[in-house]
Design a protein around this motif. Structure first.
Motif, PDB file in Angstrom:
ATOM      1  N   PRO A   1      17.834  19.398 -19.228  1.00 38.16           N
ATOM      2  CA  PRO A   1      16.380  19.271 -19.081  1.00 38.16           C
ATOM      3  C   PRO A   1      15.864  20.144 -17.946  1.00 38.16           C
ATOM      4  O   PRO A   1      16.548  20.338 -16.944  1.00 38.16           O
ATOM      5  CB  PRO A   1      16.179  17.789 -18.752  1.00 38.16           C
ATOM      6  N   SER A   2      14.664  20.659 -18.129  1.00 35.55           N
ATOM      7  CA  SER A   2      14.084  21.501 -17.082  1.00 35.55           C
ATOM      8  C   SER A   2      13.451  20.616 -16.011  1.00 35.55           C
ATOM      9  O   SER A   2      13.353  19.397 -16.154  1.00 35.55           O
ATOM     10  CB  SER A   2      13.028  22.425 -17.668  1.00 35.55           C
ATOM     11  N   PHE A   3      13.009  21.265 -14.955  1.00 35.43           N
ATOM     12  CA  PHE A   3      12.391  20.536 -13.857  1.00 35.43           C
ATOM     13  C   PHE A   3      11.142  19.806 -14.316  1.00 35.43           C
ATOM     14  O   PHE A   3      10.880  18.672 -13.918  1.00 35.43           O
ATOM     15  CB  PHE A   3      12.050  21.541 -12.747  1.00 35.43           C
ATOM     16  N   VAL A   4      10.375  20.448 -15.193  1.00 31.91           N
ATOM     17  CA  VAL A   4       9.155  19.825 -15.700  1.00 31.91           C
ATOM     18  C   VAL A   4       9.497  18.545 -16.464  1.00 31.91           C
ATOM     19  O   VAL A   4       8.867  17.496 -16.268  1.00 31.91           O
ATOM     20  CB  VAL A   4       8.386  20.818 -16.601  1.00 31.91           C
ATOM     21  N   GLU A   5      10.502  18.621 -17.319  1.00 30.70           N
ATOM     22  CA  GLU A   5      10.872  17.444 -18.110  1.00 30.70           C
ATOM     23  C   GLU A   5      11.338  16.305 -17.209  1.00 30.70           C
ATOM     24  O   GLU A   5      10.942  15.155 -17.390  1.00 30.70           O
ATOM     25  CB  GLU A   5      11.991  17.800 -19.091  1.00 30.70           C
TER      26      GLU A   5
ATOM     27  N   PHE B   1       0.826  -1.203   0.000  1.00 28.45           N
ATOM     28  CA  PHE B   1       0.000   0.000   0.000  1.00 28.45           C
ATOM     29  C   PHE B   1       0.859   1.252   0.000  1.00 28.45           C
ATOM     30  O   PHE B   1       0.630   2.192  -0.758  1.00 28.45           O
ATOM     31  CB  PHE B   1      -0.940   0.013   1.209  1.00 28.45           C
ATOM     32  N   ILE B   2       1.880   1.219   0.853  1.00 31.63           N
ATOM     33  CA  ILE B   2       2.758   2.404   0.951  1.00 31.63           C
ATOM     34  C   ILE B   2       3.432   2.644  -0.398  1.00 31.63           C
ATOM     35  O   ILE B   2       3.455   3.760  -0.928  1.00 31.63           O
ATOM     36  CB  ILE B   2       3.795   2.193   2.073  1.00 31.63           C
ATOM     37  N   PHE B   3       3.923   1.553  -0.977  1.00 29.82           N
ATOM     38  CA  PHE B   3       4.597   1.597  -2.258  1.00 29.82           C
ATOM     39  C   PHE B   3       3.670   2.183  -3.323  1.00 29.82           C
ATOM     40  O   PHE B   3       4.027   3.107  -4.064  1.00 29.82           O
ATOM     41  CB  PHE B   3       4.973   0.153  -2.603  1.00 29.82           C
ATOM     42  N   THR B   4       2.437   1.683  -3.377  1.00 27.96           N
ATOM     43  CA  THR B   4       1.488   2.121  -4.400  1.00 27.96           C
ATOM     44  C   THR B   4       1.109   3.579  -4.209  1.00 27.96           C
ATOM     45  O   THR B   4       1.022   4.339  -5.175  1.00 27.96           O
ATOM     46  CB  THR B   4       0.222   1.253  -4.344  1.00 27.96           C
ATOM     47  N   ILE B   5       0.914   3.978  -2.950  1.00 30.69           N
ATOM     48  CA  ILE B   5       0.541   5.374  -2.703  1.00 30.69           C
ATOM     49  C   ILE B   5       1.698   6.292  -3.091  1.00 30.69           C
ATOM     50  O   ILE B   5       1.495   7.331  -3.736  1.00 30.69           O
ATOM     51  CB  ILE B   5       0.125   5.568  -1.229  1.00 30.69           C
ATOM     52  N   ALA B   6       2.912   5.877  -2.763  1.00 34.53           N
ATOM     53  CA  ALA B   6       4.078   6.687  -3.139  1.00 34.53           C
ATOM     54  C   ALA B   6       4.153   6.824  -4.658  1.00 34.53           C
ATOM     55  O   ALA B   6       4.332   7.926  -5.189  1.00 34.53           O
ATOM     56  CB  ALA B   6       5.349   6.053  -2.589  1.00 34.53           C
ATOM     57  N   LEU B   7       3.981   5.700  -5.359  1.00 33.85           N
ATOM     58  CA  LEU B   7       4.034   5.738  -6.825  1.00 33.85           C
ATOM     59  C   LEU B   7       2.926   6.631  -7.376  1.00 33.85           C
ATOM     60  O   LEU B   7       3.156   7.447  -8.269  1.00 33.85           O
ATOM     61  CB  LEU B   7       3.874   4.335  -7.401  1.00 33.85           C
ATOM     62  N   SER B   8       1.730   6.502  -6.814  1.00 29.72           N
ATOM     63  CA  SER B   8       0.612   7.296  -7.315  1.00 29.72           C
ATOM     64  C   SER B   8       0.889   8.775  -7.143  1.00 29.72           C
ATOM     65  O   SER B   8       0.523   9.580  -8.008  1.00 29.72           O
ATOM     66  CB  SER B   8      -0.674   6.953  -6.581  1.00 29.72           C
ATOM     67  N   SER B   9       1.528   9.146  -6.021  1.00 27.75           N
ATOM     68  CA  SER B   9       1.752  10.578  -5.829  1.00 27.75           C
ATOM     69  C   SER B   9       2.785  11.088  -6.829  1.00 27.75           C
ATOM     70  O   SER B   9       2.652  12.209  -7.333  1.00 27.75           O
ATOM     71  CB  SER B   9       2.162  10.882  -4.382  1.00 27.75           C
ATOM     72  N   VAL B  10       3.791  10.253  -7.159  1.00 23.64           N
ATOM     73  CA  VAL B  10       4.756  10.679  -8.186  1.00 23.64           C
ATOM     74  C   VAL B  10       4.047  10.853  -9.522  1.00 23.64           C
ATOM     75  O   VAL B  10       4.256  11.836 -10.245  1.00 23.64           O
ATOM     76  CB  VAL B  10       5.917   9.666  -8.304  1.00 23.64           C
ATOM     77  N   VAL B  11       3.175   9.898  -9.841  1.00 23.41           N
ATOM     78  CA  VAL B  11       2.438   9.983 -11.100  1.00 23.41           C
ATOM     79  C   VAL B  11       1.552  11.223 -11.103  1.00 23.41           C
ATOM     80  O   VAL B  11       1.500  11.970 -12.094  1.00 23.41           O
ATOM     81  CB  VAL B  11       1.593   8.707 -11.329  1.00 23.41           C
ATOM     82  N   ALA B  12       0.889  11.487  -9.977  1.00 20.69           N
ATOM     83  CA  ALA B  12       0.011  12.660  -9.891  1.00 20.69           C
ATOM     84  C   ALA B  12       0.819  13.935 -10.119  1.00 20.69           C
ATOM     85  O   ALA B  12       0.385  14.849 -10.827  1.00 20.69           O
ATOM     86  CB  ALA B  12      -0.680  12.704  -8.539  1.00 20.69           C
ATOM     87  N   TRP B  13       2.009  13.983  -9.550  1.00 19.25           N
ATOM     88  CA  TRP B  13       2.869  15.147  -9.724  1.00 19.25           C
ATOM     89  C   TRP B  13       3.250  15.314 -11.202  1.00 19.25           C
ATOM     90  O   TRP B  13       3.199  16.417 -11.762  1.00 19.25           O
ATOM     91  CB  TRP B  13       4.116  15.012  -8.854  1.00 19.25           C
ATOM     92  N   ALA B  14       3.587  14.193 -11.847  1.00 25.72           N
ATOM     93  CA  ALA B  14       3.964  14.251 -13.260  1.00 25.72           C
ATOM     94  C   ALA B  14       2.791  14.712 -14.113  1.00 25.72           C
ATOM     95  O   ALA B  14       2.962  15.508 -15.044  1.00 25.72           O
ATOM     96  CB  ALA B  14       4.466  12.893 -13.721  1.00 25.72           C
ATOM     97  N   VAL B  15       1.594  14.232 -13.765  1.00 26.47           N
ATOM     98  CA  VAL B  15       0.410  14.646 -14.524  1.00 26.47           C
ATOM     99  C   VAL B  15       0.182  16.142 -14.341  1.00 26.47           C
ATOM    100  O   VAL B  15      -0.132  16.865 -15.297  1.00 26.47           O
ATOM    101  CB  VAL B  15      -0.833  13.834 -14.078  1.00 26.47           C
ATOM    102  N   ALA B  16       0.381  16.623 -13.102  1.00 28.31           N
ATOM    103  CA  ALA B  16       0.236  18.055 -12.852  1.00 28.31           C
ATOM    104  C   ALA B  16       1.239  18.839 -13.690  1.00 28.31           C
ATOM    105  O   ALA B  16       0.908  19.876 -14.274  1.00 28.31           O
ATOM    106  CB  ALA B  16       0.435  18.343 -11.375  1.00 28.31           C
ATOM    107  N   CYS B  17       2.475  18.326 -13.769  1.00 29.39           N
ATOM    108  CA  CYS B  17       3.503  18.992 -14.578  1.00 29.39           C
ATOM    109  C   CYS B  17       3.093  19.030 -16.036  1.00 29.39           C
ATOM    110  O   CYS B  17       3.281  20.033 -16.732  1.00 29.39           O
ATOM    111  CB  CYS B  17       4.842  18.266 -14.449  1.00 29.39           C
ATOM    112  N   TRP B  18       2.530  17.947 -16.501  1.00 25.67           N
ATOM    113  CA  TRP B  18       2.094  17.897 -17.902  1.00 25.67           C
ATOM    114  C   TRP B  18       0.976  18.920 -18.130  1.00 25.67           C
ATOM    115  O   TRP B  18       0.971  19.645 -19.126  1.00 25.67           O
ATOM    116  CB  TRP B  18       1.641  16.468 -18.255  1.00 25.67           C
TER     117      TRP B  18
END
Lengths: 172, 493, 236
Positions: free
Chosen positions: B432-436, B64-81
């Motif tokens: 590369p920039s922070f967004v990339e 669960f911890i692993f999945t939540i951590a991964l999801s938050s990274v993905v959410a951050w990347a989506v926000a960047c996009w």
């Protein structure tokens, strides 16, 4: 109205030994089938003929894919005849690439759907089956034309140490 | 009072039709297996079933911890996009003449990773290597998911993602159609065909296992419904198995033909241009070999992770890692050969523009080059040792190093060539920039997340295949040694 | 291929730039900027080399200080006859028009930027952000040229709108385009008349005459792209 008897066995040898008596009872090979969680080699019960020319379907679908690509890429180049970088109207390299991909795409789709067709899938009918097969049992399906024969088959299965016997419908 | 207690216990027992992981491990420990052997097929079927399905039904807190951590990274990347779409491509550090940067490097990397999954799986199927069984699913799933990740990058990379449908041959009023003369259009076709084929390949392999999971799934479990639908009513009759095996063989051949073509076409995105440093005939095979090299590394990494996270060490044995490591060693040597060939030709021919790119690489990215070249040499040396090939920890580190090196390799294919084009006036630098960087990191998280979710909803272990192994194999005693033999199911000639 | 205007038998526009006449003043860049509604990106973006100018004056230095000589090279789109940017576009956003120009369809572009990667001259510009003109600057925009959206490529068009207008006028008067009738903004503004613009396949034109000069050369000819911009250098 035919009925199918499903016997569950622990040993594959028992099911194999049952084939001879079933033949003597004039049950045809096409009315006998094995249900197992993993494939048993061809000839475990008897040698069966292959009735599914999958190679032909894959070939035909591949050819269809090829011509779809010829039409798509070729027709596009002809219809939208715009000069881009002095390339000829019929540029061959793009056609080669797209034809290759579409040929294989056709073959893959043809193989997959013909597999579903010949495996009679999807099938949502309640067919003769038992969850025990997934655990550890081997099932033997015998299709009988009438009740009398079915009773005989059940008797035979008991003789060959079937752990449980069920009735059901089937269309294999 | 006692009655309710009793009921509860009974309910618990019915739910726990599958014994706990600890119990399963207990059985395995009692059997005290030799670690280097193949899956112990003398285990009862129930054990094999339940052990193989345990990743699905048992969820640890770490997961669960692993999945939540991964999801938050993905959410951050989506926000960047989202930020990038809202503002424009200017939030990247791309600038003329560097119009392709980290996104394309990441795209090529993930397409590369996707390669080995299907190639390994279909090669092992076709050669009927009996040790293949536990490796197949993980490898095939890797292909499908890394392609899904790779497929995101053209979308992220384009300036107007809301116009992406111009790429597809969609009928429209004025018949504006894609230009099939463009390597990008080939690429789009190839990736979609490969994604379709690898999904079908994965699903075909999954079908009997889904049926098995459907049968073993407790009645009140939420998985029961979709497993029933996805299993398509598979029963495993003799006829079904016959058709199925034939189809698997056919699909293996087709997928084996598609996979190298896809990475060749990806390489042609570069090689079909007139840009010095990209326009070389070596790119096709170079990319394919690199892809298999990085992909086999990815398979090994994932196998080690599966062993650790889901405790599958009784199914994915040292022996499987060992065999994959041998394959990886071969690929590493081939890859080193390609580096050598690529370098020595541009060194000797000394095309000034191409040579300038090498010099620039060496001056600008010596550390990256060191990791990339040193990593490959280190991998060759390390993998030559038996001890390394049988140690999951070592293999994990080496394959991570290999894939870091391969990422750098893709980055160095894209960037230095573009920063140093024919026109010296335009030469510039790119970081590369922070967004990339965020989006590239999000890609890794997205891949792992897809994989983690997959392991939770569908069988990650090829149970039916392993049970087939149990059917066709037995032990032979030769003197004091007991050897595993597999019956070779021969095709009639 | 038929030309847009059947009154004109020529279909190859070209530009001759005399490098020995160029003093690097940059008037051409400014004229281009004004004529084609090119965004002014500001200092920060300029430092990042993200200027949008379709025509830039490149500076090269010969020799060591103090014997230093600066050479200028105005670099517009070379309008290649076999343009490498065209076939790589997956959506036909850039193509070869019947005037022999390498045209850009802004609305079709989705910004994969392959064209720019395949251009050895580096003259293609990308809209990194939406461009803004603060009031009253939007009043000076050229109504004949569209404003480009964020995420599309753009580049020198050889002042396509001027070519159109010239050809339309000629057509209305029932004649072909005369030499010197259509002049690109850069050529018009060049104080030393270093830039000449016209039909290359019109044997009477000034461009055709200059292009036969012994001083002619074209940039990066090893790629075989047949560029339409001819440079004159050496002599005088």
């Amino acid at each position: 109205m035919s009925t199918t008897v499903l016997g569950l066995f622990t040993q594959i040898e028992n099911t194999a030994e049952m084939v001879r008596p079933l033949e003597e009872m004039s049950v045809l090979h096409k009315d006998i089938s094995l249900i197992s969680v993993a494939p048993y080699p061809e000839g475990t019960l008897f040698h069966d003929e292959d009735h599914s020319p999958m190679w032909a379907v894959a070939l035909v679908c591949g050819i269809v894919g090829f011509f779809a690509a010829v039409v798509l890429a070729g027709w596009t180049q002809w219809h939208i005849n715009i000069n881009v970088g002095g390339k000829p109207t019929w540029s061959v390299p793009p056609m080669v690439v797209i034809c290759y991909e579409f040929t294989l795409a056709g073959a893959v789709l043809g193989t997959f759907f013909s597999m579903l067709w010949w495996a009679r899938l999807p099938d949502w009918n309640e067919l003769a089956y038992d969850r025990e097969i997934s655990k550890s049992k081997i099932g033997l399906l015998v299709r009988c034309e009438n009740e009398e024969k079915a009773a005989k088959v059940e008797e035979l299965m008991k003789q060959f140490k079937a752990s449980s016997i069920k009735r059901g419908r089937d269309d294999f | 009072m006692e009655n309710t207690q009793d009921n509860k216990e009974r309910r618990n027992r019915s739910r726990a039709e599958i014994p706990s992981l600890e119990e399963l491990r207990g059985i395995a420990a009692r059997k005290s297996l030799e670690p280097s052997n193949d899956v112990d097929l003398s285990m009862p079927e129930a054990w094999l079933n339940q052990y193989s399905l345990s990743p699905m039904f048992f969820t640890t807190k770490a997961y669960f911890i692993f999945t939540i951590a991964l999801s938050s990274v993905v959410a951050w990347a989506v926000a960047c996009w989202g930020y990038q779409i809202y503002n424009g491509m200017g939030v990247t550090n791309l600038r003329p003449p560097i119009f392709w940067g980290m996104y394309i490097a990441t795209f090529v990397f993930w397409v590369g990773v996707s390669h080995s999954g299907t190639i390994v799986s279909s090669l092992l199927r076709l050669t009927k290597a009996n040790w293949r069984r536990p490796v197949l699913r993980g490898a095939e799933a890797m292909t499908a998911f890394s392609l899904m990740v790779a497929g995101m990058f053209p979308l992220i990379h384009v300036g107007r993602v809301w116009r992406i449908y111009y790429m597809f041959p969609l009928p429209n009023q004025r018949f504006l159609w894609p230009n099939y003369r463009s390597p990008l259009a080939w690429d789009m076709m190839a990736i979609s065909v490969y994604l379709t084929a690898s999904m079908i390949f994965l699903y075909t392999g999954l079908l009997p296992d889904i049926a098995l999971a459907r049968d073993l799934c407790p009645r009140n479990n939420w998985r029961k419904k979709y497993l029933t639908i996805l299993s398509l009513g598979w029963r495993g009759t003799h006829r079904q198995w016959h058709v199925y095996e034939k189809a698997s063989t056919f699909l293996a051949v087709f997928v084996l033909l598609i996979a190298p073509s896809v990475h060749t076409i990806v390489s042609w995105d570069f090689a079909m241009s007139i840009t010095p440093g990209w326009h070389t005939t070596i790119f096709g095979p170079y990319f394919v070999v690199g892809a298999i090299y990085s992909g086999v590394g990815g398979v090994i990494t994932l196998m080690v992770i599966l062993r650790w996270v889901f405790g599958l060490d009784q199914i994915i044995r040292i022996m499987h890692l060992y065999n994959l490591a041998k394959l990886e060693l071969v690929m590493a040597i081939l890859w080193a050969y390609f580096y050598f060939v690529e370098f020595i030709t541009s060194w000797y021919a000394h095309n000034p523009v191409e040579w300038r790119i090498w010099v620039y690489q060496w001056e600008r990215f010596p550390h990256l080059l060191l990791i990339m070249l040193g990593g490959t040499i280190f991998a060759i040396i390390a993998l030559s040792f038996h001890k390394v090939r049988t140690s999951p920890g070592w293999l994990f580190c080496i394959t991570i190093l290999i894939n870091v090196g391969m990422y750098i390799e893709r980055y160095l294919i894209v960037v230095p060539v573009l920063t140093h084009r024919d026109n010296a006036y335009t030469w510039t630098d790119y970081v590369p920039s922070f967004v990339e960087a965020s989006i590239a990191a999000g890609a890794i998280a997205y891949f792992l997340l897809l994989y983690a979710i997959f392991a939770k909803i569908l069988p990650i272990v090829t149970v039916a295949d392993i049970r087939e192994g149990k059917i066709i194999s037995g032990d032979v005693r030769i003197g004091n040694r007991v050897l595993r033999v597999h019956a070779d199911v021969e095709e009639p000639l | 291929m038929k030309s847009f205007n059947s009154n004109t038998e020529y279909h190859k526009w070209a530009m001759v730039i005399d490098l020995d006449k160029c003093n690097g003043c940059g008037a051409c860049t400014i004229a281009c900027q004004a004529e084609n509604n090119i965004a002014v990106v500001g200092e920060k973006m300029a430092r990042e080399k993200r200027t949008m100018s379709w025509l830039r004056v490149e500076r090269y230095f010969e020799g060591e200080w103090p014997e230093l000589r600066v050479v200028f090279l105005p670099m517009p789109c070379q309008q290649c006859g076999k343009a490498p940017c065209e076939p790589v576009c997956p959506v036909f956003a850039t193509y070869h028009n019947p005037d022999g120009l390498n045209a850009m369809v802004y609305n079709r572009c989705m910004g994969v930027r392959f064209c720019a990667n395949n251009c050895p001259y580096g003259v293609r510009k990308f809209n990194w952000f939406n461009s803004k003109w603060e009031a009253p600057l939007e009043q000076q925009l050229n109504p004949d040229v569209s404003i480009r959206e964020v995420g599309v490529m753009e580049k020198c068009t050889f002042c396509m709108q001027r070519i159109r207008r010239g050809k339309d006028k000629a057509k209305d008067e029932g004649r072909g385009v005369k030499d010197g009738e259509v002049v690109s903004a850069c050529a018009q503004s060049c104080p030393t008349k270093a830039i000449t613009f016209g039909y290359l396949d019109d044997p009477e034109s000034k461009v055709a005459e200059l292009s036969k000069s012994k001083r002619r050369h074209r940039l990066l000819e090893e790629h075989g792209l047949d560029p339409s911009v001819i440079y004159l250098k050496g002599g005088a």
